[in-house]
Design an enzyme around this catalytic site. Sequence first.
Site, short mmCIF file in Angstrom:
data_model
loop_
_atom_site.label_atom_id
_atom_site.label_comp_id
_atom_site.label_asym_id
_atom_site.label_seq_id
_atom_site.Cartn_x
_atom_site.Cartn_y
_atom_site.Cartn_z
CB CYS A 75 74.00 41.76 36.22
SG CYS A 75 74.75 40.56 36.90
CE1 TYR A 210 74.55 43.13 43.77
CE2 TYR A 210 74.93 42.10 45.97
CZ TYR A 210 74.92 41.82 44.73
OH TYR A 210 73.97 41.16 44.00
CD GLU A 214 72.70 47.20 42.84
OE1 GLU A 214 73.96 47.17 42.65
OE2 GLU A 214 72.69 45.96 42.16
CG HIS A 469 92.56 68.52 33.37
ND1 HIS A 469 92.45 68.65 34.23
CD2 HIS A 469 92.64 69.66 32.17
CE1 HIS A 469 91.78 69.25 34.36
NE2 HIS A 469 91.38 70.28 33.63
#
Lengths: 497, 618
Positions: A75, A210, A214, A469
């Site tokens: 990670c 994955y 990656e 927003h």
Amino acid sequence: MARKMLADGELSQTSEEESQYDFDLFVIGAGSGGVRAARFSANYGAKVGICELPFHPISSEVIGGVGGTCVIRGCVPKKILVYGATFGGEIEDARNYGWEVNEQLDFNWKKLLQKKTNEINRLNEIYKRLLSNAGVKLLEGEGKIVGPNGVEVTQLDGTKLSYSAKHILIATGSRAHRLPIPGQELAITSDEALSLDELPKRAVVFGGGYIAVEFASIWKGLGATVDLFYRKELPLRGFDDEMRAVVAKNLEGRGINLHPQTNLIELIKTDCGIKVVTDHGDELIADAVLFATGRLPNSKRLNLEAVGVELDKTGAVKVDEYSRTNIPSIWAVGDVTNRMNLTPVALMEGTCFSKTVFGGEPSKPDYSNIPCAVFSIPPLSVVGLSEEQAIEQANGDVLIFTSTFNPMKNTISGRQERTIMKLVVDAETDKVVGASMCGPDAPEIMQGIAVALQCGATKAQFDSTVGIHPSAAEEFVTMRTVSRRVTACGKPKSNPE
Amino acid sequence: MATTFTAPKLSSPTFQTLCRNLPVFTPVPNTLSSFSRHRHHYRLQLQQQRRSLFVVRAESENGSEPLRHYDFDLFTIGAGSGGVRASRFAANFGASVAVCELPFSTISSETTGGVGGTCVLRGCVPKKLMVYASRYSHEFDESNGFGWKYDTEPKHDWSTLMANKNAELHRLTGIYKNILGNAGVTLIEGRGKIVDPHTVDVDGKLYTARHILISVGGRPFIPDIPGSEYAIDSDAALDLPSKPEKVAIVGGGYIALEFAGIFKGLQSEVHVFIRQKKVLRGFDEEIRDFVGEQMSLRGIKFHIEESPQAIVKSADGSLSLKTNKGTIEGFSHIMFATGRRPNTKNLGLESVGVKMNKNGAIEVDEYSRTTVPSIWAVGDVTDRINLTPVALMEGGALAKTLFQNEPTKPDYRAVPSAVFSQPPIGQVGLTEEQAIKEYGDIDVYTANFRPLKATLSGLPDRVFMKLIVCAKTNKVLGLHMCGDDSAEITQGFAVAIKAGLTKADFDATVGIHPTSAEEFVTMRTPARKIRQGPESEGKTGQEAKAAAGEFHLRLMLIVNLQYDAKVAGWWKESFQDSFSFISESGLCAMPCHASCSNFLHMSSKKVKIIWIIFSCIL
């Protein structure tokens, strides 16, 4: 120190029994799960020992390091490289915002690698300090199990130390695995890919998981030519099909050459690089070939057969819901059990183990609604069920809400890349059972959504939340129109695999 | 264009009460082709003369159904976020709707505006685009730490950005017009003025409507000081013809901070003048401290407790700002971000009896109804919570109330919001101060860490996060964050907080690794517990530490480091390890275990003392 000793939530009988053992707990492997379990158990008052192989960025049978895969070879270094690679696209995007940047950009791979290594070394030290601060005894060397309560640690110089422990925890993790094809020794795994001396100019990635996407993103972002080969029609098997298609499209949009339904059958060393041969008969030359074709549990050299700890056919240690093996005094957490191979899950398993064994509170890890992320560029993040899973598991109708939009940033940068979001809702209960997103910041956005899902939030509760927003995340609370309704009896969509 | 629809069913008693005084509507096909407009208009005037009779009769008969023809079921004045939303939804529910809006311009005035309103043309959207543009300078700095190198420092070309931004704004205003058209809403360009409770005048033409909605928004306000004519407001700041070299921003609110970040990122020298000691009044105190500190580190100069008194233009064209503390010269631009005022002048409100408060905001009830039963108001003009999504909520609720037979009150609980400063802020729910006032006993969880990106970039960026939990019920009352991606991160948590989830629910959620957001689900030890009553533990750092119990005080430093680069440098070098240690708890696999740092800023006139308390679980 008064110590509460509990096994299966029951108080053990006497303090004399305790003293029979050198440790209350001995942990083999100081990665995410092992360190967590060791520290928490020590915090509960247990006497804890832990062993780990000597530090090295590339793991093998005899080298590893405190911190484990996540910190040293997973990670953390991966995310660092993803950050580095994301700047490639960012700099392109900056031009339409009025920034004048040189056409020829200089990227210094060695500098990034050096800084990454410094960071990993620092983290390795921090982990050691965490253990010592918690009062855990750290031993460097290879741990083996010699009995239900016996552990042997072979140190670097070959000397062997034997310890007895009331409980033994196996947390040795897993390692990348290469496919056995001719020339496979020419390929690298993710371990090496995180520590290459030179950035490859032409990179081939084999795999659709994955890790494959990656690394394809990382190398492409840093300027390499990247060819990605995988066996299925789409990458990321197991994820929502619509998301898989978007990821594939985005990878292609960022300039990665995709080769779906293609296997590599041979690697040949040549003067100008590695010749890669596919099962379609195509050939291409690459500087680096990455095999991201799965990982296998590190269970071989633990001497588990001697005590009869059961493994499944992939070599993963079999455990019950409390992470206990078939031998009552031996437990296992993390990737070595091949349940859900994620750092936060190993942490959860480690925590539950400590609570169960030393905290007087039998705790099962809860595997529902575990969010996760794929740090491709742009990233994908999901929590709960995919559309396909929801349809399969549903008793009633399933409502699918999707939103596909051009992120505001792209309106000026001109980048042709759309963000997609999806909510999967049980029509009967109105509960949101799955959420997924592919687009910038998806992992950061998904964490809060995961809290809501974990507690059974309804679509009405999503709708009643006011948006922030302008953000991408506000789309999740403004999906008013159902994109499709899948009836309970309706056949699930055909799977593109 | 002919619009037909079925009349709403009046089954709900609440709704009937609500419209007791309204002449009940009978649908009439409505023709407004350009050909018939003139005749139509003439007819309107005739109708208008008869109208008062109808009203009287309607009231006297109270509940009977008099025939009454209106041109529209709803006439909306102002096509911004709230107005467009209400109009579209009303049309979707079957009502005949018209909306009027001023002609397009990037600068708003009595005579200019544009479909899309503040948010799209002079607010959220252009602001965010400028934030994107300006963020790159920080990203270039960051990228250096990741191995990227630029032969020449990237330069910014102002005109490219303005051209691309304005092209996007034109595209968006076009989209909004299409949205209205597709929904069957009649768009009328011009200035709307209310003539009587059912009639609107648009540049001399009269239109009648069963309901009138005022959604004209607000506009920046510049206080009247000598030389204020040289100052610019946020409208102008979003559309400057050239890059401001040295800019003064007056104000400490979110608009001031956002523009400070924009101009700084686009390579201007930026000075911010705030009246108070801290920026962002009304936000959580720790967030106020943190964002001020982070922005200072990025090179923005704050002048605290300094109020402007006059602006003087020199012979060379540069501007000087005279304040209560002195005069600063050489500004190319002086921007006032000193609040906004509702656009309620010359709308004819006084004459029809629509009540306003002293700021000029229209007073409305919970259903957005004004003191005149047929006139309603949503959005900034009512000065409730001035945010686009709130205006959307109000507009949506109004359409439901009026045309779907479903009286709906906007729900103002747990409205999340963001400040797009650099770094940005996200927040939802109560601040610590509000929570103490409302609930008394609360637990506060904080994390203050150096994110993974910053450990590589070497920049002094940090992230601050905070959860406020009710001690009695375990409910999460508030969530605050300042750092990269705060706005995006906060949205999902807002769903959780709106749903009333507890701290235990947060804890039960597995993290997404490695992210910043995972810190919110891995906060295990409160930084402080605040209890009311005799055994009150107060909220100072010392007492909080005692309350936390498990914390062991490791190191306490009192350093005088404001604007003293030498001391600050020494301090950073000496304690970088400790700092990194705290930060790592944030992003590696063991989040939060060692994170407890309290920054108490104590400002005296010249010296700022920062107490740093490191505590660690041992």
